[in-house]
Design a protein around this motif. Structure first.
Motif, PDB file in Angstrom:
ATOM      1  N   GLU B 330       0.834  -1.210   0.000  1.00  0.00           N
ATOM      2  CA  GLU B 330       0.000   0.000   0.000  1.00  0.00           C
ATOM      3  C   GLU B 330       0.868   1.259   0.000  1.00  0.00           C
ATOM      4  N   VAL B 331       2.017   1.196   0.687  1.00  0.00           N
ATOM      5  CA  VAL B 331       2.903   2.371   0.722  1.00  0.00           C
ATOM      6  C   VAL B 331       3.587   2.556  -0.644  1.00  0.00           C
ATOM      7  N   TYR B 332       4.068   1.453  -1.203  1.00  0.00           N
ATOM      8  CA  TYR B 332       4.729   1.523  -2.518  1.00  0.00           C
ATOM      9  C   TYR B 332       3.752   2.052  -3.564  1.00  0.00           C
ATOM     10  N   ASP B 333       2.510   1.553  -3.504  1.00  0.00           N
ATOM     11  CA  ASP B 333       1.481   2.028  -4.453  1.00  0.00           C
ATOM     12  C   ASP B 333       1.263   3.528  -4.311  1.00  0.00           C
ATOM     13  N   GLU B 334       1.163   3.945  -3.063  1.00  0.00           N
ATOM     14  CA  GLU B 334       0.910   5.364  -2.780  1.00  0.00           C
ATOM     15  C   GLU B 334       2.049   6.219  -3.349  1.00  0.00           C
ATOM     16  N   TYR B 335       3.270   5.742  -3.151  1.00  0.00           N
ATOM     17  CA  TYR B 335       4.456   6.452  -3.643  1.00  0.00           C
ATOM     18  C   TYR B 335       4.452   6.510  -5.172  1.00  0.00           C
ATOM     19  N   ILE B 336       4.160   5.354  -5.790  1.00  0.00           N
ATOM     20  CA  ILE B 336       4.144   5.297  -7.259  1.00  0.00           C
ATOM     21  C   ILE B 336       3.049   6.222  -7.821  1.00  0.00           C
ATOM     22  N   MET B 337       1.883   6.187  -7.192  1.00  0.00           N
ATOM     23  CA  MET B 337       0.761   7.009  -7.683  1.00  0.00           C
ATOM     24  C   MET B 337       1.125   8.504  -7.666  1.00  0.00           C
ATOM     25  N   SER B 338       1.906   8.912  -6.685  1.00  0.00           N
ATOM     26  CA  SER B 338       2.242  10.331  -6.576  1.00  0.00           C
ATOM     27  C   SER B 338       3.153  10.784  -7.721  1.00  0.00           C
ATOM     28  N   GLY B 339       3.865   9.853  -8.339  1.00  0.00           N
ATOM     29  CA  GLY B 339       4.805  10.203  -9.424  1.00  0.00           C
ATOM     30  C   GLY B 339       4.114  10.366 -10.773  1.00  0.00           C
ATOM     31  N   ASP B 340       2.798  10.139 -10.836  1.00  0.00           N
ATOM     32  CA  ASP B 340       2.018  10.375 -12.045  1.00  0.00           C
ATOM     33  C   ASP B 340       2.625   9.675 -13.268  1.00  0.00           C
ATOM     34  N   ALA B 341       2.962   8.413 -13.114  1.00  0.00           N
ATOM     35  CA  ALA B 341       3.483   7.572 -14.208  1.00  0.00           C
ATOM     36  C   ALA B 341       4.885   7.933 -14.672  1.00  0.00           C
ATOM     37  N   PHE B 342       5.559   8.803 -13.934  1.00  0.00           N
ATOM     38  CA  PHE B 342       6.974   9.010 -14.276  1.00  0.00           C
ATOM     39  C   PHE B 342       7.823   7.948 -13.569  1.00  0.00           C
ATOM     40  N   ASN B 343       7.476   7.710 -12.271  1.00  0.00           N
ATOM     41  CA  ASN B 343       8.178   6.657 -11.519  1.00  0.00           C
ATOM     42  C   ASN B 343       7.325   5.399 -11.599  1.00  0.00           C
ATOM     43  N   LEU B 344       7.810   4.396 -12.315  1.00  0.00           N
ATOM     44  CA  LEU B 344       6.999   3.186 -12.460  1.00  0.00           C
ATOM     45  C   LEU B 344       7.624   2.037 -11.688  1.00  0.00           C
ATOM     46  N   PRO B 345       6.761   1.130 -11.173  1.00  0.00           N
ATOM     47  CA  PRO B 345       7.322   0.027 -10.376  1.00  0.00           C
ATOM     48  C   PRO B 345       8.248  -0.826 -11.231  1.00  0.00           C
ATOM     49  N   THR B 346       9.305  -1.279 -10.612  1.00  0.00           N
ATOM     50  CA  THR B 346      10.314  -1.987 -11.406  1.00  0.00           C
ATOM     51  C   THR B 346      10.327  -3.488 -11.132  1.00  0.00           C
ATOM     52  N   TYR B 347       9.155  -4.015 -10.739  1.00  0.00           N
ATOM     53  CA  TYR B 347       9.036  -5.454 -10.500  1.00  0.00           C
ATOM     54  C   TYR B 347       7.958  -6.026 -11.427  1.00  0.00           C
ATOM     55  N   GLU B 348       8.204  -7.256 -11.885  1.00  0.00           N
ATOM     56  CA  GLU B 348       7.374  -7.844 -12.955  1.00  0.00           C
ATOM     57  C   GLU B 348       5.869  -7.858 -12.676  1.00  0.00           C
ATOM     58  N   LYS B 349       5.485  -8.269 -11.446  1.00  0.00           N
ATOM     59  CA  LYS B 349       4.051  -8.435 -11.173  1.00  0.00           C
ATOM     60  C   LYS B 349       3.324  -7.091 -11.045  1.00  0.00           C
ATOM     61  N   LEU B 350       4.078  -5.996 -10.998  1.00  0.00           N
ATOM     62  CA  LEU B 350       3.432  -4.690 -10.825  1.00  0.00           C
ATOM     63  C   LEU B 350       3.368  -3.899 -12.128  1.00  0.00           C
ATOM     64  N   GLN B 351       3.615  -4.584 -13.240  1.00  0.00           N
ATOM     65  CA  GLN B 351       3.697  -3.844 -14.501  1.00  0.00           C
ATOM     66  C   GLN B 351       2.373  -3.232 -14.948  1.00  0.00           C
ATOM     67  N   ASP B 352       1.273  -3.906 -14.571  1.00  0.00           N
ATOM     68  CA  ASP B 352      -0.019  -3.318 -14.945  1.00  0.00           C
ATOM     69  C   ASP B 352      -0.533  -2.494 -13.753  1.00  0.00           C
ATOM     70  N   HIS B 353       0.232  -1.510 -13.400  1.00  0.00           N
ATOM     71  CA  HIS B 353      -0.056  -0.748 -12.177  1.00  0.00           C
ATOM     72  C   HIS B 353      -1.227   0.218 -12.377  1.00  0.00           C
ATOM     73  N   PRO B 354      -2.047   0.431 -11.320  1.00  0.00           N
ATOM     74  CA  PRO B 354      -3.196   1.353 -11.445  1.00  0.00           C
ATOM     75  C   PRO B 354      -2.809   2.756 -11.917  1.00  0.00           C
ATOM     76  N   VAL B 355      -1.546   3.180 -11.665  1.00  0.00           N
ATOM     77  CA  VAL B 355      -1.149   4.531 -12.076  1.00  0.00           C
ATOM     78  C   VAL B 355      -1.290   4.705 -13.597  1.00  0.00           C
ATOM     79  N   LEU B 356      -1.162   3.602 -14.324  1.00  0.00           N
ATOM     80  CA  LEU B 356      -1.247   3.686 -15.790  1.00  0.00           C
ATOM     81  C   LEU B 356      -2.687   3.869 -16.267  1.00  0.00           C
ATOM     82  N   ARG B 357      -3.639   3.707 -15.334  1.00  0.00           N
ATOM     83  CA  ARG B 357      -5.047   3.906 -15.722  1.00  0.00           C
ATOM     84  C   ARG B 357      -5.569   5.274 -15.246  1.00  0.00           C
ATOM     85  N   THR B 358      -4.683   6.073 -14.670  1.00  0.00           N
ATOM     86  CA  THR B 358      -5.137   7.382 -14.184  1.00  0.00           C
ATOM     87  C   THR B 358      -5.290   8.381 -15.328  1.00  0.00           C
ATOM     88  N   ASP B 359      -4.711   8.074 -16.472  1.00  0.00           N
ATOM     89  CA  ASP B 359      -4.802   8.988 -17.609  1.00  0.00           C
ATOM     90  C   ASP B 359      -4.709   8.138 -18.877  1.00  0.00           C
TER      91      ASP B 359
END
Lengths: 313, 424
Positions: B330-359
């Motif tokens: 939940e913390v990692y997600d929160e951190y990633i979401m704040s970067g507005d798709a500039f900072n993307l998770p660098t682990y395989e299972k997180l590639q379809d991250h919710p941040v990519l659906r924000t825009d």
């Protein structure tokens, strides 16, 4: 009644130790070193130690955070084999030679102008110092904006007044223009040092010499070549000496404007040293770059100071 | 005035004597404190979020966290170098690209933390592995990455009925039209990292490389490099402006934001900034996948990692912070979401991250990243590959070629310089 010197009562309340320290300090042979020691310690700490470390690094294969070994002059030899270093070597001489030449000519001209009676004399003299007072990195950012390829105010003005064809020169992207740009900023930055130093020397020239020359029929040109310039020589020698060293070791201007580009055509020793020593971790090579011209600069300093001494006595 | 009793005096004296003899302060009342140095993120909200998470971390664990920021590249490297040389400074540092290789002997082995994260989120992406897994040991923990995609003016493309390119050759076709419209392609060919970020993938897509997998053999002199240079030459002539020879890392972003460039190769930061500053160009900007060539589609990105200096006296609390920031989903997600798709998770299972659906304009990023590589690929990172990168041999070779040096001579120059670096 007269009192003999040996009859003057001597205070016996003073502690013997303090008296002894005070007695030592009265001797010049002790007081001198006491006064000099703090300055000497500062010099050792802030000048000698970094210098000795730089020399050591330049003779070693030092890499950031790793143990190093002494490798003699291998760094210096290897550097000469690098195209970027040879280009830097050439750049440093072009940059310094052209910049110092223009600073001398323009510095003398500006000093002569400032020495004349002008309106708002003090304000203008103060304003002349501005480029020297503003932090270099900050003022160079202003120049970077003026030369910027996207919104160059220099090009905009040049095109507006019909001096340039659109889009105007690519100041920081073409080798000769880029060199011209960094030299221009260096001249702008260093000019006040020349102008104010020369102005100080001009003010000290006795007016009678000019009056006598004028009475003998010497025109302004002759007065400049036969009175002003010879009397400025000692100051000029010192100013040129300092400026040559500062210009050779310039960093901020090139780092902010071009980062050594395009294709290394504006790299100076300090910027290349940073790339090798900091960005790539090769402290040994970085130190060797910055010390490459040390023997030459020592010779220049020696020659210039010798010249100044001859002029003075 | 309170008088000190004999008993109090003896207790205090004995305590102080004990501390002095042991040389260790008592655990009770000792505030655990760690310091973290990171760069000023291109997505500024991400820095604010980091500070907020840091405060929560202190509240939850009792470990005080001090976060310092430094501007990217130049000052960052000087700061790291001085901390290493003086063996003093921060406990944790944010690292870019190959930094873990550069500072390998100075970094704590963090394989235990990475193993935990990989168990949870899947393997770290290839580019993060290449950057932070040094000689069999994780020297830094993969934090996030910012991948290079194509950023283009969709409005201009629609206006001129241009087809979104899929290959570098397609880009040449549309680039010619864009330049005619007064909106040239913006690919820097100068001494900066964005220049390498495009030159690398173009070279790889044509089948070339700088140094072979062995890290010892220079392979720049190849038919693929000739093709790549010829492509750059025609792009420079027909699709771009000479200004690209002086560009900094920020110039291509500025060019598209200010309405000049019609296409740039960059992470999504140009769009994020345009959106945040409400620039008129923001609505017209969109993204598509980075481009391919005869040898496939190869891409690069700029992975970030967190390293712990060996000289740190707080290795365990430092690891605790990494686990808190990256290990709690939940913390990692929160951190990633704040970067507005500039900072993307660098682990395989997180590639379809919710941040990519924000825009909807982040659609091009979905499923990307897995095949990305760091600079110098396929050669393993080393101080020599780092030197080839940092002295900009690749963009300088291209700059020589587009400004008049023959393709053959430009390649020969780069080959000689690269060989000297590897031999040194």
């Amino acid at each position: 009644m007269a009192i003999r010197a040996d009859e003057i009562p001597v205070s016996r309340g003073r502690p013997r130790g303090t008296a002894r320290v005070s007695g030592w300090l009265d001797r010049e042979r002790i007081l001198g070193p006491v006064f000099v020691t703090p300055a000497l310690l500062l010099l050792l700490l802030l000048v000698a130690y970094p210098f000795v470390m730089a020399v050591y690094f330049s003779l070693s294969n030092a890499f950031i955070g790793r143990p190093s070994e002494f490798i003699g002059i291998r760094n210096f030899v290897r550097l000469w084999d690098s195209d970027a270093f040879r280009q830097t070597f050439q750049n440093a001489f072009v940059f310094t030679g052209v910049a110092v030449f223009f600073k001398i000519v323009m510095g003398i001209t500006l000093a002569l102008l400032l020495n004349e009676q002008l309106w708002f004399k003090r304000m203008i003299r103060g304003a002349v110092l501005l480029p020297w007072v503003i932090p270099t990195a900050l003022s160079t950012l202003g120049w970077w904006w003026m030369f910027n390829s996207l919104y160059s105010v220099v090009n905009w003005t040049g095109i507006a007044i019909g001096l340039m064809d659109p889009p105007g020169p690519n100041w920081l992207g073409q080798r000769y223009y880029a060199m011209a740009a960094v030299i221009t900023v260096n001249i702008w930055r260093g000019l006040p040092f020349f102008a104010i130093s020369i102005l100080a020397a001009l003010v000290a020239i006795p007016k009678e010499l000019y009056e006598a020359a004028e009475a003998d029929g010497a025109n302004a040109n002759a007065r400049f070549w036969h009175i002003t310039l010879p009397l400025l020589k000692p100051v000029l020698a010192v100013v040129v000496l300092f400026s040559t060293i500062f210009t050779f070791s310039d960093f901020n201007i090139v780092y902010v404007l071009t980062r050594g580009g395009p294709i290394n055509s504006t790299h100076l020793f300090a910027t290349l040293s940073r790339v090798l020593g900091i960005d790539t971790g090769r402290i040994g090579e970085g130190a060797a770059v910055s010390l490459y011209l040390f023997p030459l600069l020592v010779f220049v300093v020696w020659a210039q100071l010798r010249f100044v001494r001859k002029q003075a006595y | 005035m309170n008088r000190v009793s004999r008993r109090q005096f003896l207790t205090t004296s004995a305590g102080i004597a004990g501390i002095l003899a042991a040389g260790v302060p008592p655990a009770r009342g000792q505030q655990r404190e760690i310091s973290y140095l990171c760069w000023n993120n291109f997505a500024p909200n991400s820095d604010k979020k980091l500070a907020e998470i840091g405060q929560r971390f202190t509240k939850d664990t009792g470990i005080k966290l001090k976060i310092d920021h430094v501007s990217h590249m130049g000052p960052q490297q000087s700061k790291y170098a001085s901390e290493v040389q003086t063996q003093a400074g921060h406990d944790l540092v944010e690292m870019r690209m190959h930094f873990p290789w550069l500072y390998e002997p100075q970094l704590v082995d963090v394989s235990d933390v990475v193993t935990e994260l990989e168990k949870k989120y899947g393997k770290a992406l290839g580019s993060s592995y290449e950057g932070a897994h040094v000689n069999g040991v994780w020297r830094a923990v993969p934090q996030y990455h910012g991948m290079f995609v194509a950023t283009y003016r969709e409005d201009l493309f629609k206006q001129a009925s241009l087809k979104v390119p899929d290959t570098w050759e397609d880009l040449y076709t549309v680039g010619k039209e864009l330049k005619k419209m007064g909106h040239p392609v913006g690919i820097p060919i100068s001494q900066n990292y964005d220049s390498i970020s495009t030159a690398g993938p173009v070279l790889w897509s044509f089948g070339g490389m700088e140094v072979d997998k062995d890290g010892k053999t220079v392979r720049i002199n190849s038919p693929a490099t000739v093709q790549m240079i010829e492509w750059y030459k025609k792009m420079f002539r027909d699709c771009m402006e000479p200004e690209v020879l002086s560009w900094s890392d920020a110039s291509n972003n500025e060019s598209i934001q200010q309405g000049k460039a019609g296409w740039i190769h960059n992470p999504v930061s140009a769009y994020i900034v345009a959106k945040q500053r409400k620039l008129v160009t923001a609505d017209g900007i969109n993204h598509h996948r980075s481009l391919g060539g005869p040898s496939g589609r190869h891409e690069t990105d700029t992975p970030r990692h967190i390293g712990i200096w060996k000289f740190s006296k707080n290795v365990e609390p430092a690891k605790e912070w990494i686990r808190y920031l990256l290990g709690k989903r939940e913390v990692y997600d929160e951190y990633i979401m704040s970067g507005d798709a500039f900072n993307l998770p660098t682990y395989e299972k997180l590639q379809d991250h919710p941040v990519l659906r924000t825009d909807p304009k982040y659609a091009a990023l979905r499923g990307e990243g897995v095949q990305y590589h760091t600079y110098g690929w396929p050669a393993p990172p080393s101080d020599k590959v780092q030197l080839i990168t940092n002295t900009y041999l690749l963009p300088n070779m291209i700059a020589k070629a587009v400004t008049g040096t023959s393709t053959k001579d430009s390649i020969a120059w780069a080959e000689t310089e690269m060989k000297k670096v590897l031999a040194g």
